[in-house]
Write an enzyme that holds these catalytic residues in place. Sequence first.
Site, PDB file in Angstrom:
ATOM      1  N   GLU A  37       0.826  -1.221   0.000  1.00 54.17           N
ATOM      2  CA  GLU A  37       0.000   0.000   0.000  1.00 54.17           C
ATOM      3  C   GLU A  37       0.849   1.256   0.000  1.00 54.17           C
ATOM      4  O   GLU A  37       1.811   1.369   0.752  1.00 54.17           O
ATOM      5  CB  GLU A  37      -0.911  -0.007   1.242  1.00 54.17           C
ATOM      6  CG  GLU A  37      -2.317   0.401   0.930  1.00 54.17           C
ATOM      7  CD  GLU A  37      -2.940  -0.471  -0.168  1.00 54.17           C
ATOM      8  OE1 GLU A  37      -3.004   0.015  -1.318  1.00 54.17           O
ATOM      9  OE2 GLU A  37      -3.338  -1.595   0.100  1.00 54.17           O
ATOM     10  N   HIS A  38       0.466   2.209  -0.835  1.00 51.71           N
ATOM     11  CA  HIS A  38       1.131   3.527  -0.931  1.00 51.71           C
ATOM     12  C   HIS A  38       2.598   3.401  -1.330  1.00 51.71           C
ATOM     13  O   HIS A  38       3.428   4.202  -0.906  1.00 51.71           O
ATOM     14  CB  HIS A  38       1.027   4.284   0.401  1.00 51.71           C
ATOM     15  CG  HIS A  38      -0.326   4.879   0.648  1.00 51.71           C
ATOM     16  ND1 HIS A  38      -0.723   6.082   0.106  1.00 51.71           N
ATOM     17  CD2 HIS A  38      -1.376   4.428   1.371  1.00 51.71           C
ATOM     18  CE1 HIS A  38      -1.973   6.347   0.491  1.00 51.71           C
ATOM     19  NE2 HIS A  38      -2.387   5.358   1.252  1.00 51.71           N
ATOM     20  N   SER A 105     -10.897   1.124  -6.542  1.00 51.75           N
ATOM     21  CA  SER A 105     -10.521   1.691  -7.853  1.00 51.75           C
ATOM     22  C   SER A 105     -11.674   1.909  -8.817  1.00 51.75           C
ATOM     23  O   SER A 105     -11.537   1.659 -10.015  1.00 51.75           O
ATOM     24  CB  SER A 105      -9.477   0.813  -8.550  1.00 51.75           C
ATOM     25  OG  SER A 105      -8.235   1.075  -8.023  1.00 51.75           O
ATOM     26  N   SER A 106     -12.789   2.435  -8.323  1.00 49.05           N
ATOM     27  CA  SER A 106     -13.898   2.746  -9.233  1.00 49.05           C
ATOM     28  C   SER A 106     -13.486   3.829 -10.223  1.00 49.05           C
ATOM     29  O   SER A 106     -13.806   3.761 -11.413  1.00 49.05           O
ATOM     30  CB  SER A 106     -15.138   3.189  -8.446  1.00 49.05           C
ATOM     31  OG  SER A 106     -14.830   4.286  -7.601  1.00 49.05           O
ATOM     32  N   ASP A 150      -3.413   0.964 -10.167  1.00 47.19           N
ATOM     33  CA  ASP A 150      -4.829   0.708 -10.440  1.00 47.19           C
ATOM     34  C   ASP A 150      -5.090   0.507 -11.927  1.00 47.19           C
ATOM     35  O   ASP A 150      -5.812  -0.402 -12.337  1.00 47.19           O
ATOM     36  CB  ASP A 150      -5.689   1.864  -9.909  1.00 47.19           C
ATOM     37  CG  ASP A 150      -5.479   2.102  -8.425  1.00 47.19           C
ATOM     38  OD1 ASP A 150      -4.865   1.230  -7.778  1.00 47.19           O
ATOM     39  OD2 ASP A 150      -5.906   3.140  -7.915  1.00 47.19           O
TER      40      ASP A 150
END
Length: 418
Positions: A37-38, A105-106, A150
């Site tokens: 993450e990140h 991740s929409s 993403d």
Amino acid sequence: NPQPNLMKSLKETFESKYGESPLFYAFAPGRVNLIGEHIDYCGYSVLPMAIEQNILTAVSVNDSGKIHNGPKYIFFCLFEKFGLNHLAGMSCVVDGTIPPSSGLSSSSALVCCSGLVTMEANQKSLSKVALAEICAKSERYIGTEGGGMDQSISFLAEAGTAKLIEFQPLRATDVKLPDGAVFVISNCCVEMNKAASSHYNIRVVECRIATKMLAQARGVDSSRLLKLAHVQMELKASLEEMLALVAEVLHPEPYSREEICKVLGITSEQFSTELLSANTQDMTQFKLHQRAKHVYGEAARVLQFKSVCDSEPADATRLLGELMNQSHASCRDLYECSCPELDQLVDICLKSGAVGSRLTGAGWGGCAVSMVPSKKVESFLQAVREEYYLPDPRRAAMEKQSLFVSKPGGGAAIFLEE
């Protein structure tokens, strides 16, 4: 392909809106990041998989040169790429099943879907890797300094496997997940919109400054270094050595602007223009030690996770679960990108039978991902439902689309009606 009932309703909406049938459809999946993450915007590898929830677009093409209901910012990048002086006219209807602002991740799926649609309508073709890079670049137009995970997984995903996504150059490697366990996604029901807040870009900026400070401490020219991975490459150091360097060079107390300017030998104006972004100009304190420690530690956990998946030891699920738990603790304590609801949800997931549970996506809300032994899935879902969702009327109303088992899905595609 997406769910047939979603396609059917999209087609009906399209026909009633435009009085014609769609020429083609495009879909792009959301994703869940299992670990890492990140760290994509710091230059490090991540380990996501596509989920079955997706964005679906129905399209017809005309020569009007006008675009109806199609997202616009992807077009700038494709204009640049192909030097197009004329775009095909398009009529679009967009729908989707990815919960918005949930860390799945929409928004990137929408951008990837738009990229595919634009390419198809203008009869251009690009590799999936090139299209992923263009879509990542186009999202930066709205001010979010994302790293590219993403968009990459949305295009490069394959059903049945997670992917190790590496950057510079962009590439994806299959990661076989262990038998005997499944991944369950649970939404804490706190929305986090990356583009509408500065949390995300603040972390990007802190990592950028930490990069310069570490390079400076080792006498490396920091002017062209922007990512923590770049310093590691320059120093030819291991991740463990980078963690030791962070402990030695960066103090745990927050840094002020003045201290950073003094160490780097730059003016306050240079600091604002070269290191900060538009929505982080009012920052005064920077936790460089904690952010860099998280990034190098998390980068190491991604490689360990892949190594366990590749070697398939007898206790694989326990080892992977431990890495996920360490990741969540680091996100919570060092990167400070969790929130009380996510922490509560992760605790409930662990008590309910998960071997590992962590926030996924940017954080500050959105979803947790949990690794659950297959034989415990039903009791796990019931326990989480009873402990987290049902006591709260708002969460209870959202529970059906907020708690689900996820299998690795396929990547974005264009298709015609069957």
